[in-house]
Design a protein around this motif. Structure first.
Motif: not given
Length: 152
Positions: A56-60, A92-96
């Protein structure tokens, strides 16, 4: 149905007071069960989310746990230091940041399976009563979120 009490400001009549005391009391039931595993209750919640679905991403994770990322980040760092999870930049997304369980973190799930029945025993409430309580609390959370204009 109207709600009538002698003193509407009596401490023992306040829903907020009952919820805070209940939360502290329930957490005190979890503490001795989690301590041998080296976990705090917030860390246990993170692991529960990851045992359900990972990575899971930190945001999720933040959304699922209803914690702001600033509160979640130190929990993740401590769980990573304990060897239970890793945080890596998403391909997929280096910011995540993708959070995933280590083998040790996945293995801890087996030990954690003993916690829910132990909590039921220690509270002395039947499973049906606890399910009803969960349903009621979920409704309160949703109503408060609707009132505040924030997602539950």
């Amino acid at each position: 149905m109207s709600y009538h009490v002698k003193d509407p400001l009596a401490l023992e009549e306040q829903v907020c007071f009952a919820m805070v005391v209940a939360a502290r009391s329930v957490l005190s039931v979890y503490r001795p069960l989690l301590e041998p595993m080296g976990l705090t209750h917030p860390q246990y919640l993170v692991l529960l989310a990851l045992w359900q679905e990972a990575p899971l991403s930190v945001k999720e994770l933040s959304t699922r746990l209803q914690l702001d990322p600033g509160t979640l980040s130190p929990l993740l760092k401590r769980l990573e230091a304990a060897g239970h999870l890793t945080r890596q930049r998403s391909a997929e997304d280096e910011r995540q940041l993708a959070v995933t369980l280590t083998e040790q973190g996945r293995a801890l799930r087996t030990e954690a399976l003993l916690i829910p029945p132990a909590v039921v025993r220690r509270l002395g409430l039947g499973e049906a009563a606890l399910r009803d309580l969960h349903t009621s609390l979920t409704a309160v959370i949703a109503a408060a979120a609707d009132e505040n204009g924030s997602p539950a």
